[in-house]
Scaffold this motif. Structure first.
Motif, PDB file in Angstrom:
ATOM      1  N   ASN A  43       3.348  -8.472  -2.296  1.00 16.34           N
ATOM      2  CA  ASN A  43       4.579  -8.778  -1.579  1.00 16.34           C
ATOM      3  C   ASN A  43       5.651  -9.342  -2.513  1.00 16.34           C
ATOM      4  O   ASN A  43       6.781  -8.891  -2.523  1.00 16.34           O
ATOM      5  CB  ASN A  43       4.271  -9.764  -0.444  1.00 16.34           C
ATOM      6  CG  ASN A  43       5.493 -10.123   0.346  1.00 16.34           C
ATOM      7  OD1 ASN A  43       6.127 -11.143   0.084  1.00 16.34           O
ATOM      8  ND2 ASN A  43       5.852  -9.291   1.298  1.00 16.34           N
ATOM      9  N   ALA A  44       5.288 -10.327  -3.324  1.00 19.07           N
ATOM     10  CA  ALA A  44       6.265 -11.038  -4.162  1.00 19.07           C
ATOM     11  C   ALA A  44       6.864 -10.164  -5.259  1.00 19.07           C
ATOM     12  O   ALA A  44       8.028 -10.325  -5.620  1.00 19.07           O
ATOM     13  CB  ALA A  44       5.612 -12.274  -4.786  1.00 19.07           C
ATOM     14  N   TYR A  45       6.072  -9.248  -5.805  1.00 16.19           N
ATOM     15  CA  TYR A  45       6.528  -8.495  -6.973  1.00 16.19           C
ATOM     16  C   TYR A  45       6.719  -7.003  -6.734  1.00 16.19           C
ATOM     17  O   TYR A  45       7.004  -6.266  -7.672  1.00 16.19           O
ATOM     18  CB  TYR A  45       5.547  -8.705  -8.138  1.00 16.19           C
ATOM     19  CG  TYR A  45       5.492 -10.136  -8.591  1.00 16.19           C
ATOM     20  CD1 TYR A  45       6.590 -10.738  -9.193  1.00 16.19           C
ATOM     21  CD2 TYR A  45       4.353 -10.904  -8.402  1.00 16.19           C
ATOM     22  CE1 TYR A  45       6.553 -12.050  -9.608  1.00 16.19           C
ATOM     23  CE2 TYR A  45       4.304 -12.225  -8.809  1.00 16.19           C
ATOM     24  CZ  TYR A  45       5.408 -12.799  -9.410  1.00 16.19           C
ATOM     25  OH  TYR A  45       5.374 -14.097  -9.812  1.00 16.19           O
ATOM     26  N   ALA A  46       6.591  -6.555  -5.501  1.00 13.78           N
ATOM     27  CA  ALA A  46       6.669  -5.124  -5.197  1.00 13.78           C
ATOM     28  C   ALA A  46       7.949  -4.482  -5.724  1.00 13.78           C
ATOM     29  O   ALA A  46       7.921  -3.347  -6.209  1.00 13.78           O
ATOM     30  CB  ALA A  46       6.545  -4.898  -3.695  1.00 13.78           C
ATOM     31  N   GLU A  47       9.059  -5.203  -5.655  1.00 11.51           N
ATOM     32  CA  GLU A  47      10.337  -4.625  -6.081  1.00 11.51           C
ATOM     33  C   GLU A  47      10.763  -5.107  -7.468  1.00 11.51           C
ATOM     34  O   GLU A  47      11.838  -4.760  -7.929  1.00 11.51           O
ATOM     35  CB  GLU A  47      11.406  -4.923  -5.037  1.00 11.51           C
ATOM     36  CG  GLU A  47      11.024  -4.318  -3.700  1.00 11.51           C
ATOM     37  CD  GLU A  47      12.135  -4.348  -2.679  1.00 11.51           C
ATOM     38  OE1 GLU A  47      13.261  -4.733  -3.032  1.00 11.51           O
ATOM     39  OE2 GLU A  47      11.843  -3.973  -1.541  1.00 11.51           O
ATOM     40  N   ILE A  48       9.928  -5.909  -8.119  1.00 10.41           N
ATOM     41  CA  ILE A  48      10.266  -6.463  -9.430  1.00 10.41           C
ATOM     42  C   ILE A  48       9.474  -5.782 -10.541  1.00 10.41           C
ATOM     43  O   ILE A  48      10.017  -5.463 -11.596  1.00 10.41           O
ATOM     44  CB  ILE A  48      10.009  -7.991  -9.453  1.00 10.41           C
ATOM     45  CG1 ILE A  48      10.877  -8.698  -8.406  1.00 10.41           C
ATOM     46  CG2 ILE A  48      10.286  -8.559 -10.837  1.00 10.41           C
ATOM     47  CD1 ILE A  48      10.555 -10.176  -8.243  1.00 10.41           C
ATOM     48  N   LEU A  49       8.177  -5.585 -10.308  1.00  7.90           N
ATOM     49  CA  LEU A  49       7.285  -5.036 -11.327  1.00  7.90           C
ATOM     50  C   LEU A  49       6.796  -3.646 -10.916  1.00  7.90           C
ATOM     51  O   LEU A  49       6.640  -3.370  -9.730  1.00  7.90           O
ATOM     52  CB  LEU A  49       6.058  -5.937 -11.503  1.00  7.90           C
ATOM     53  CG  LEU A  49       6.304  -7.405 -11.846  1.00  7.90           C
ATOM     54  CD1 LEU A  49       4.978  -8.155 -11.879  1.00  7.90           C
ATOM     55  CD2 LEU A  49       7.026  -7.539 -13.175  1.00  7.90           C
ATOM     56  N   SER A  50       6.504  -2.827 -11.914  1.00  7.29           N
ATOM     57  CA  SER A  50       5.889  -1.533 -11.605  1.00  7.29           C
ATOM     58  C   SER A  50       4.468  -1.793 -11.110  1.00  7.29           C
ATOM     59  O   SER A  50       3.868  -2.828 -11.407  1.00  7.29           O
ATOM     60  CB  SER A  50       5.847  -0.652 -12.856  1.00  7.29           C
ATOM     61  OG  SER A  50       4.929  -1.184 -13.796  1.00  7.29           O
ATOM     62  N   LYS A  51       3.933  -0.825 -10.371  1.00  9.04           N
ATOM     63  CA  LYS A  51       2.555  -0.938  -9.883  1.00  9.04           C
ATOM     64  C   LYS A  51       1.597  -1.111 -11.059  1.00  9.04           C
ATOM     65  O   LYS A  51       0.654  -1.903 -11.007  1.00  9.04           O
ATOM     66  CB  LYS A  51       2.207   0.307  -9.074  1.00  9.04           C
ATOM     67  CG  LYS A  51       0.878   0.235  -8.390  1.00  9.04           C
ATOM     68  CD  LYS A  51       0.656   1.421  -7.471  1.00  9.04           C
ATOM     69  CE  LYS A  51      -0.588   1.181  -6.667  1.00  9.04           C
ATOM     70  NZ  LYS A  51      -1.608   2.171  -6.800  1.00  9.04           N
ATOM     71  N   GLU A  52       1.874  -0.402 -12.157  1.00 12.78           N
ATOM     72  CA  GLU A  52       1.010  -0.474 -13.343  1.00 12.78           C
ATOM     73  C   GLU A  52       1.040  -1.863 -13.982  1.00 12.78           C
ATOM     74  O   GLU A  52       0.002  -2.400 -14.363  1.00 12.78           O
ATOM     75  CB  GLU A  52       1.431   0.590 -14.379  1.00 12.78           C
ATOM     76  CG  GLU A  52       1.239   2.019 -13.929  1.00 12.78           C
ATOM     77  CD  GLU A  52       2.309   2.522 -12.951  1.00 12.78           C
ATOM     78  OE1 GLU A  52       2.029   3.531 -12.266  1.00 12.78           O
ATOM     79  OE2 GLU A  52       3.396   1.917 -12.863  1.00 12.78           O
ATOM     80  N   GLN A  53       2.244  -2.447 -14.100  1.00 10.44           N
ATOM     81  CA  GLN A  53       2.333  -3.785 -14.683  1.00 10.44           C
ATOM     82  C   GLN A  53       1.657  -4.805 -13.781  1.00 10.44           C
ATOM     83  O   GLN A  53       0.965  -5.700 -14.258  1.00 10.44           O
ATOM     84  CB  GLN A  53       3.782  -4.201 -14.951  1.00 10.44           C
ATOM     85  CG  GLN A  53       3.852  -5.587 -15.596  1.00 10.44           C
ATOM     86  CD  GLN A  53       5.229  -5.980 -16.108  1.00 10.44           C
ATOM     87  OE1 GLN A  53       6.154  -5.176 -16.124  1.00 10.44           O
ATOM     88  NE2 GLN A  53       5.351  -7.219 -16.525  1.00 10.44           N
ATOM     89  N   MET A  54       1.850  -4.667 -12.476  1.00  9.51           N
ATOM     90  CA  MET A  54       1.232  -5.609 -11.549  1.00  9.51           C
ATOM     91  C   MET A  54      -0.296  -5.541 -11.670  1.00  9.51           C
ATOM     92  O   MET A  54      -0.964  -6.581 -11.749  1.00  9.51           O
ATOM     93  CB  MET A  54       1.665  -5.300 -10.114  1.00  9.51           C
ATOM     94  CG  MET A  54       1.426  -6.443  -9.176  1.00  9.51           C
ATOM     95  SD  MET A  54       1.943  -6.142  -7.467  1.00  9.51           S
ATOM     96  CE  MET A  54       3.467  -5.277  -7.616  1.00  9.51           C
ATOM     97  N   GLU A  55      -0.846  -4.334 -11.717  1.00 12.02           N
ATOM     98  CA  GLU A  55      -2.297  -4.181 -11.851  1.00 12.02           C
ATOM     99  C   GLU A  55      -2.787  -4.769 -13.176  1.00 12.02           C
ATOM    100  O   GLU A  55      -3.808  -5.460 -13.213  1.00 12.02           O
ATOM    101  CB  GLU A  55      -2.694  -2.706 -11.755  1.00 12.02           C
ATOM    102  CG  GLU A  55      -2.690  -2.193 -10.338  1.00 12.02           C
ATOM    103  CD  GLU A  55      -3.101  -0.727 -10.243  1.00 12.02           C
ATOM    104  OE1 GLU A  55      -3.785  -0.226 -11.169  1.00 12.02           O
ATOM    105  OE2 GLU A  55      -2.736  -0.096  -9.248  1.00 12.02           O
ATOM    106  N   TYR A  56      -2.052  -4.498 -14.253  1.00  7.26           N
ATOM    107  CA  TYR A  56      -2.420  -5.029 -15.565  1.00  7.26           C
ATOM    108  C   TYR A  56      -2.451  -6.556 -15.532  1.00  7.26           C
ATOM    109  O   TYR A  56      -3.416  -7.194 -15.983  1.00  7.26           O
ATOM    110  CB  TYR A  56      -1.440  -4.538 -16.638  1.00  7.26           C
ATOM    111  CG  TYR A  56      -1.623  -5.225 -17.970  1.00  7.26           C
ATOM    112  CD1 TYR A  56      -2.665  -4.856 -18.818  1.00  7.26           C
ATOM    113  CD2 TYR A  56      -0.768  -6.246 -18.377  1.00  7.26           C
ATOM    114  CE1 TYR A  56      -2.849  -5.495 -20.042  1.00  7.26           C
ATOM    115  CE2 TYR A  56      -0.947  -6.885 -19.598  1.00  7.26           C
ATOM    116  CZ  TYR A  56      -1.987  -6.507 -20.420  1.00  7.26           C
ATOM    117  OH  TYR A  56      -2.169  -7.149 -21.625  1.00  7.26           O
ATOM    118  N   MET A  57      -1.402  -7.165 -14.987  1.00  3.35           N
ATOM    119  CA  MET A  57      -1.324  -8.628 -14.959  1.00  3.35           C
ATOM    120  C   MET A  57      -2.413  -9.230 -14.075  1.00  3.35           C
ATOM    121  O   MET A  57      -3.044 -10.218 -14.444  1.00  3.35           O
ATOM    122  CB  MET A  57       0.073  -9.067 -14.499  1.00  3.35           C
ATOM    123  CG  MET A  57       1.161  -8.747 -15.527  1.00  3.35           C
ATOM    124  SD  MET A  57       2.826  -9.126 -14.949  1.00  3.35           S
ATOM    125  CE  MET A  57       2.811 -10.920 -15.077  1.00  3.35           C
TER     126      MET A  57
END
Length: 169
Positions: A24-38
């Motif tokens: 929810n917090a990062y859906a529009e800020i980070l790519s799906k790939e970056q979010m998964e990596y982090m």
């Protein structure tokens, strides 16, 4: 609401709460790939376990007694710098927003920071995260900004914020 000290057995819950809140917090800020990596690096079982073994690093689960569910978590490190506690992680699931849990959790952090002997809290917040306004409403101020390489070609582009909770004479 109550805050419950997390233990090793809570790692799967912390990881689940992180994933749910980040989506929810990062859906529009980070790519799906970056979010998964982090999530896979910063919230790996080994990473959280190492934090829990550190005497200055603390995790607390945010439990809503009214709905009988865990709504989020807090992760912070006392004595990160001289007289300074670092708020590493505070996340609430989307369904919990607006209940005042974030404010109460930061008040709890203020108390724990003072108990440790620290008088300042610092945190990083993504420059495009609306949470910055929330932190400002709780007395935090931007003191710097930075771009941090987190590996795999990704960076964190953050504001550095602080709150002085007691001044020494």
């Amino acid at each position: 609401m109550k805050l419950i000290k997390a233990t090793e057995k809570d790692i799967p819950l912390i990881r689940d709460l992180a994933k749910r809140s980040w989506e929810n917090a990062y859906a529009e800020i980070l790519s799906k790939e970056q979010m998964e990596y982090m999530l896979n690096t910063m919230y790996s079982e080994d990473e959280i376990s190492a934090h829990l073994k550190s005497p200055n690093y603390h995790y607390f689960l945010v439990f809503d007694e009214n709905s009988n569910v865990f709504d989020g978590f807090l992760g912070y490190e006392n004595h990160y710098e001289e007289n300074t506690t670092k708020l590493h992680r505070i996340y609430l699931i989307p369904e919990s927003k607006g209940k005042g849990l974030g404010k109460k959790t930061l008040e709890f952090l203020n108390e724990k920071t003072l108990e440790s002997g620290d008088n300042r809290i610092i945190l990083n917040v993504n420059k495009y995260n609306s949470a910055k306004r929330f932190y400002e409403s709780q007395g935090y101020k931007v003191y710097d900004e930075g771009v941090f390489d987190i590996g795999n070609g990704y960076v964190m582009d953050d504001f550095l914020m602080e709150k002085i909770i007691r001044t020494f004479k």
